[in-house]
Enzyme design. Structure first.
Site, PDB file in Angstrom:
ATOM      1  N   CYS A 166      31.853  33.215  41.724  1.00  0.00           N
ATOM      2  CA  CYS A 166      31.994  34.429  40.914  1.00  0.00           C
ATOM      3  C   CYS A 166      32.702  34.184  39.583  1.00  0.00           C
ATOM      4  O   CYS A 166      32.875  35.118  38.796  1.00  0.00           O
ATOM      5  CB  CYS A 166      32.721  35.495  41.720  1.00  0.00           C
ATOM      6  SG  CYS A 166      31.914  35.789  43.315  1.00  0.00           S
ATOM      7  N   HIS A 306      39.285  40.889  37.886  1.00  0.00           N
ATOM      8  CA  HIS A 306      38.256  40.470  38.835  1.00  0.00           C
ATOM      9  C   HIS A 306      38.030  41.597  39.843  1.00  0.00           C
ATOM     10  O   HIS A 306      36.891  41.901  40.165  1.00  0.00           O
ATOM     11  CB  HIS A 306      38.683  39.179  39.530  1.00  0.00           C
ATOM     12  CG  HIS A 306      37.618  38.569  40.378  1.00  0.00           C
ATOM     13  ND1 HIS A 306      36.394  38.202  39.866  1.00  0.00           N
ATOM     14  CD2 HIS A 306      37.579  38.287  41.705  1.00  0.00           C
ATOM     15  CE1 HIS A 306      35.646  37.701  40.839  1.00  0.00           C
ATOM     16  NE2 HIS A 306      36.338  37.744  41.958  1.00  0.00           N
ATOM     17  N   GLU A 317      45.703  39.279  42.510  1.00  0.00           N
ATOM     18  CA  GLU A 317      45.515  39.312  41.065  1.00  0.00           C
ATOM     19  C   GLU A 317      46.584  40.170  40.383  1.00  0.00           C
ATOM     20  O   GLU A 317      47.103  39.795  39.322  1.00  0.00           O
ATOM     21  CB  GLU A 317      44.125  39.827  40.708  1.00  0.00           C
ATOM     22  CG  GLU A 317      43.850  39.784  39.210  1.00  0.00           C
ATOM     23  CD  GLU A 317      42.436  40.190  38.848  1.00  0.00           C
ATOM     24  OE1 GLU A 317      42.055  39.997  37.678  1.00  0.00           O
ATOM     25  OE2 GLU A 317      41.707  40.711  39.718  1.00  0.00           O
ATOM     26  N   LYS A 338      33.940  46.730  38.357  1.00  0.00           N
ATOM     27  CA  LYS A 338      33.134  46.501  39.565  1.00  0.00           C
ATOM     28  C   LYS A 338      33.082  47.751  40.443  1.00  0.00           C
ATOM     29  O   LYS A 338      32.212  47.854  41.307  1.00  0.00           O
ATOM     30  CB  LYS A 338      33.697  45.327  40.365  1.00  0.00           C
ATOM     31  CG  LYS A 338      33.477  43.957  39.734  1.00  0.00           C
ATOM     32  CD  LYS A 338      33.995  42.845  40.644  1.00  0.00           C
ATOM     33  CE  LYS A 338      33.767  41.466  40.044  1.00  0.00           C
ATOM     34  NZ  LYS A 338      34.667  41.182  38.914  1.00  0.00           N
ATOM     35  N   PHE A 402      34.922  31.917  45.132  1.00  0.00           N
ATOM     36  CA  PHE A 402      35.113  31.167  46.375  1.00  0.00           C
ATOM     37  C   PHE A 402      35.267  29.686  46.022  1.00  0.00           C
ATOM     38  O   PHE A 402      34.554  29.152  45.176  1.00  0.00           O
ATOM     39  CB  PHE A 402      33.899  31.324  47.281  1.00  0.00           C
ATOM     40  CG  PHE A 402      33.861  32.617  48.060  1.00  0.00           C
ATOM     41  CD1 PHE A 402      34.807  33.607  47.896  1.00  0.00           C
ATOM     42  CD2 PHE A 402      32.844  32.836  48.984  1.00  0.00           C
ATOM     43  CE1 PHE A 402      34.772  34.781  48.621  1.00  0.00           C
ATOM     44  CE2 PHE A 402      32.782  34.014  49.719  1.00  0.00           C
ATOM     45  CZ  PHE A 402      33.740  34.977  49.541  1.00  0.00           C
TER      46      PHE A 402
END
Length: 414
Positions: A166, A306, A317, A338, A402
């Protein structure tokens, strides 16, 4: 290099997202807090733990590519072509007047041709190996989007793909920036593309317990920073940027969206899928980017995080942001878009970079939607549910993948 570093700017953008098939459509939706999650239509998801996603709506490959060529491309590659075409057109570059060896492409994907993989696997199981398409491998491999973009526009400069889950498309932008710094190119097309809403992909992320399973409320399932968040919502799409030096852009009178002021990258070196609990790698990436930009923490006006809506990731984060910014973390604006687009995996970073550029242009912070019950451990301003006007000069974008891959970009207002 630091004393002679070139000032590199963005002069073109292209976007395909679940909330709009252009940069302007994306921004219109995000500024109004509109999300793109809905039940999956690409396959029968009845038996799946997650039965919804953020699919592209109304995308027709043959609106962008001739039917024969489109049939030999996985959707992730079709998306990449459409987004890069938009970006090149937006930039106003006259490709016929540019030495083709001086314009390159770095374009990544986290998963590559997952639709092709699933289709060909089913064909193999049903009819055997002799029925596999001769285009299977060229349609599958993640680097083929970069190759197809170069062939379509006869771009002969540096050409390759990045793949860091990502963080993929942020690394693509960083690499493109470095290639211009190193005088290996004058112009770069960069970004990422993803089309992973397939049976094997959804089943795999379900097995990893990464996806939300809020099937009764798909439109509210992507809920970063909410107390009841339970995983990310898969999205798809592509984003592309055109990079060149400030001098080049000014000389040809190009529109400048913003400047890449600083870049940072690091590794967690911690776990296969989980972030470092204190966000150690994220701290390094953000600090490196600020050092590159030559700014102090109190310069950061907005952070597009993120923020995937995973229980561990969101907290890690925020901890990292607080460590990097100190008291200024409580003054800066933070949001996760997101919550509206879903998680575009390898395309997330570039699409969110475009959001950062539009936020600076419009002087507006897009919201984090679906926050009904803010997690009590989140004590910073995550711009809940409604956009907010704010003066923005420096904005920061994070992307993590990941494997512990971390990337940060800092943009400066044009």
């Amino acid at each position: 290099m630091s004393q002679e570093r070139k000032r590199i700017v963005i002069t073109g953008t292209g976007t395909l997202s679940p909330v709009g098939l252009s940069t302007e459509a994306l921004w219109e939706s995000l500024s109004q807090g509109k999300g793109g999650a809905a039940p999956i239509t690409y396959f029968d998801a009845t038996q799946f733990a997650t039965r919804f996603a953020c699919e592209l709506k109304n995308f027709n490959a043959t609106d962008h590519i001739d039917a024969k060529s489109a049939g030999r491309m996985d959707p992730f590659c079709q998306y990449a072509i459409a987004a890069s075409d938009q970006a090149l057109k937006d930039s106003g570059l006259d490709l016929s007047a540019i030495d083709p060896s001086r314009i390159g492409v770095v374009f990544g994907s986290g998963t590559g041709g997952m639709t092709t993989h699933d289709q060909q696997m089913r064909l193999y199981l049903d009819r055997g190996p002799r029925r596999i398409s001769p285009f299977f491998i060229p349609m599958l491999i993640p680097d083929i989007a970069a190759g197809q973009i170069s062939m379509r526009h006869k771009l002969m400069g540096p050409n390759y793909a990045t793949a860091s889950a990502c963080a993929t498309s942020l690394h693509a932008i960083i690499d493109a920036w470095m290639l211009i710094q190193m005088d290996m190119a004058d112009y770069m097309v960069c970004g990422g593309s993803e089309a992973a809403i397939t049976p094997m992909s959804v089943a795999g992320f379900n097995a990893a317990r990464a996806l939300s399973t809020a099937n009764d409320i798909p439109e509210k399932a992507s809920r970063p920073y909410d107390r009841d968040r339970d995983g990310f919502v898969m999205g798809e799409g592509a984003g592309a940027l055109i990079l060149e030096t400030l001098e080049s852009a000014q000389a040809r009178g190009a529109k400048i969206y913003g400047e890449i002021a600083g870049v940072g990258a690091s590794a967690d070196a911690h776990h296969l899928t989980a972030p470092h609990p204190e966000g150690a790698g994220a701290v390094n990436a953000m600090q490196n980017a600020m050092k590159q930009a030559g700014i102090t923490p109190d310069s950061i006006d907005y952070i597009n995080t993120h923020g995937t809506a995973t229980p561990l990731g969101d907290l890690a984060e925020i901890k990292a942001i607080k460590k990097v910014l100190g008291e200024h973390a409580y003054k800066t604006s933070i949001s996760s878009t997101k919550s509206m687009t879903g998680h575009l995996l390898g395309a997330a970073g570039v699409v969110e970079s475009i959001v950062c550029l539009k936020a600076m242009e419009q002087q507006l912070v897009p919201p984090t939607i679906n926050i009904d019950n803010l997690d009590p451990e989140i004590d910073v301003d995550v711009t809940p549910n409604e956009a907010r006007e704010k003066s923005l000069e420096y904005v920061l974008n994070n992307g993590f993948g990941f494997g512990g891959h971390n990337a940060t970009l800092i943009f400066k207002k044009a």
